[in-house]
Each structure stands twice: as C-alpha cells, then as structure tokens.
Write a protein that holds these residues in place. Sequence first.
Motif, PDB file in Angstrom:
ATOM      1  N   MET A 276       0.857  -1.189   0.000  1.00 30.46           N
ATOM      2  CA  MET A 276       0.000   0.000   0.000  1.00 30.46           C
ATOM      3  C   MET A 276       0.882   1.224   0.000  1.00 30.46           C
ATOM      4  N   ALA A 277       0.603   2.177  -0.877  1.00 34.04           N
ATOM      5  CA  ALA A 277       1.391   3.407  -0.928  1.00 34.04           C
ATOM      6  C   ALA A 277       0.540   4.547  -0.412  1.00 34.04           C
ATOM      7  N   LEU A 278       0.987   5.265   0.589  1.00 30.73           N
ATOM      8  CA  LEU A 278       0.289   6.424   1.121  1.00 30.73           C
ATOM      9  C   LEU A 278       0.991   7.680   0.641  1.00 30.73           C
ATOM     10  N   ILE A 279       0.252   8.612   0.068  1.00 30.53           N
ATOM     11  CA  ILE A 279       0.818   9.868  -0.396  1.00 30.53           C
ATOM     12  C   ILE A 279       0.676  10.872   0.735  1.00 30.53           C
ATOM     13  N   LEU A 280       1.783  11.237   1.362  1.00 31.98           N
ATOM     14  CA  LEU A 280       1.725  12.057   2.560  1.00 31.98           C
ATOM     15  C   LEU A 280       2.301  13.459   2.392  1.00 31.98           C
ATOM     16  N   GLY A 281       3.036  13.725   1.319  1.00 30.60           N
ATOM     17  CA  GLY A 281       3.567  15.086   1.253  1.00 30.60           C
ATOM     18  C   GLY A 281       4.402  15.338   0.027  1.00 30.60           C
ATOM     19  N   SER A 282       5.716  15.315   0.178  1.00 33.49           N
ATOM     20  CA  SER A 282       6.609  15.739  -0.902  1.00 33.49           C
ATOM     21  C   SER A 282       6.699  14.696  -2.001  1.00 33.49           C
ATOM     22  N   SER A 283       7.405  15.049  -3.068  1.00 31.16           N
ATOM     23  CA  SER A 283       7.554  14.150  -4.207  1.00 31.16           C
ATOM     24  C   SER A 283       8.806  13.292  -4.109  1.00 31.16           C
ATOM     25  N   THR A 284       9.583  13.465  -3.034  1.00 36.25           N
ATOM     26  CA  THR A 284      10.795  12.653  -2.890  1.00 36.25           C
ATOM     27  C   THR A 284      10.401  11.215  -2.605  1.00 36.25           C
ATOM     28  N   ALA A 285      10.969  10.253  -3.346  1.00 30.21           N
ATOM     29  CA  ALA A 285      10.593   8.854  -3.198  1.00 30.21           C
ATOM     30  C   ALA A 285      11.649   8.100  -2.413  1.00 30.21           C
TER      31      ALA A 285
ATOM     32  N   SER B 134       1.760  -3.262   2.519  1.00 31.94           N
ATOM     33  CA  SER B 134       2.221  -2.925   3.863  1.00 31.94           C
ATOM     34  C   SER B 134       1.058  -3.048   4.828  1.00 31.94           C
ATOM     35  N   THR B 135       1.306  -3.540   6.020  1.00 34.14           N
ATOM     36  CA  THR B 135       0.252  -3.773   7.009  1.00 34.14           C
ATOM     37  C   THR B 135       0.605  -3.085   8.314  1.00 34.14           C
ATOM     38  N   LEU B 136      -0.336  -2.371   8.872  1.00 36.02           N
ATOM     39  CA  LEU B 136      -0.221  -1.822  10.221  1.00 36.02           C
ATOM     40  C   LEU B 136      -1.100  -2.675  11.123  1.00 36.02           C
ATOM     41  N   GLN B 137      -0.566  -3.190  12.186  1.00 37.95           N
ATOM     42  CA  GLN B 137      -1.318  -4.085  13.056  1.00 37.95           C
ATOM     43  C   GLN B 137      -1.187  -3.636  14.493  1.00 37.95           C
ATOM     44  N   SER B 138      -2.304  -3.655  15.201  1.00 39.92           N
ATOM     45  CA  SER B 138      -2.295  -3.309  16.618  1.00 39.92           C
ATOM     46  C   SER B 138      -3.108  -4.350  17.371  1.00 39.92           C
ATOM     47  N   THR B 139      -2.609  -4.762  18.499  1.00 40.07           N
ATOM     48  CA  THR B 139      -3.358  -5.698  19.341  1.00 40.07           C
ATOM     49  C   THR B 139      -4.136  -4.971  20.427  1.00 40.07           C
ATOM     50  N   HIS B 140      -4.035  -3.647  20.440  1.00 41.61           N
ATOM     51  CA  HIS B 140      -4.723  -2.854  21.465  1.00 41.61           C
ATOM     52  C   HIS B 140      -5.474  -1.699  20.800  1.00 41.61           C
ATOM     53  N   GLY B 141      -6.577  -1.983  20.150  1.00 37.71           N
ATOM     54  CA  GLY B 141      -7.389  -0.934  19.553  1.00 37.71           C
ATOM     55  C   GLY B 141      -7.049  -0.691  18.099  1.00 37.71           C
ATOM     56  N   PRO B 142      -7.509   0.463  17.554  1.00 39.96           N
ATOM     57  CA  PRO B 142      -7.299   0.762  16.134  1.00 39.96           C
ATOM     58  C   PRO B 142      -5.825   0.792  15.763  1.00 39.96           C
TER      59      PRO B 142
END
Length: 196
Positions: A1-10, A30-38
């Motif tokens: 997963m690609a998130l576009i967060l700001g500048s154009s620098t790759a 890419s995966t974000l995982q939490s065992t305690h809430g969101p």
Amino acid sequence: MALILGSSTAYAATGGDFRLGAVNRAGHMSTLQSTHGPALMLKSGEEAPPFRVNRGVMVPNLNASMVGGRHENAFALKAGGVAVITATGLGLDNDSNGFPEEVSAVASCPAGTVRTGGGALDQTNNGVTWMSAPSGGGSWQVNVTTDNATAQQTDVKAMVMCYNPRGPVESRTAPTTRSQVFAHLTPGMRDKLLGR
C-alpha cells in the motif's frame, strides 16, 4: 500500500523505514497491526479529507454510517415496501334507536412507516361521506352519515397506504376504536358526529 503524505521525494520502503512527508514505495502490501485498539488514526485540517485514494474501485469492508453528511437511516432501502392498512367502521347511535346515525373508520399506519395516501369505502345504501382525509400523524379517517335504518358499521371502511423505507409492511384489517374516532377531530366535526 502506498500512502501519499507530502513531498515528491521517493524512498524505497520495502524492508526499510516508513518515511513521513515523502513518497514511500513498496513491492508488497504494507500492514499496520495493533493488538490494542485501532491500528491507524488519521487527522487532517478542518477543510481537508483525512485521506485520499487514487482509484474508484470499491474497497471491501470499508463501512460508513454517513453518506453525503446524512446518516444511513435517512436513506430508503431497496427492500422498502408499501401496504394498505384497512379499518372497519365504528357506529355511533346518538339517539339510542339501535341504528347508527354516523359511522366512522380510522386506519392507522404502524410505527416506523409513513402515510402516503388513503381512501374511503362506503357501502351503505343512502349514506353520505362527509369526510375522507388524513387524520393525525399517520392515519386516514372516514365519516359517513347514514339513513340509520339499514346501515351497518361494517359498511364503512377507511384505507391508508403506508410506506416503510427500511423494509416491508404487512397488510392488515383492524376495527376502529372510539378513541381513534375523536382523537383529531375539530370541535365542529366532533359535534356533527355526536349529532349535536
């Protein structure tokens, strides 16, 4: 997963660090995982959306209770339905001669439905229908003056059409009660029904 967060620098992010304010590229999801809430919270400026996507493809399991600023209860479901509720009449024998001088019927929509129309059925021989109109929040009332000789209270019926935006409506027939008859009448109509 690609998130576009700001500048154009790759930056190459596969196996490396995720860099804020930069374009991160990865060869795998890419995966974000939490065992305690969101697992992720996104905060944005007052006029900015919290995230953007680059495709119009449906995202599985992305649920929302608001659409265009309206709650889901403001929308009708495809399974919404309409039905007619019928009420048999109630006779009013004002001079106690054993025959009704007036017959009234009130059909009411069940809770959670909306009245969309109504009508009257007068099967008396010489009756005069002097009211067939909406009554109260979700009812339809019919009043008939009879010849008081051959009329029966079952000769008069009220019908109300009820719409449920959230599901089906069951058609039914119910008797009219005295409290329904007088609940929403003007004083003049009340006097007419009572023969005053």
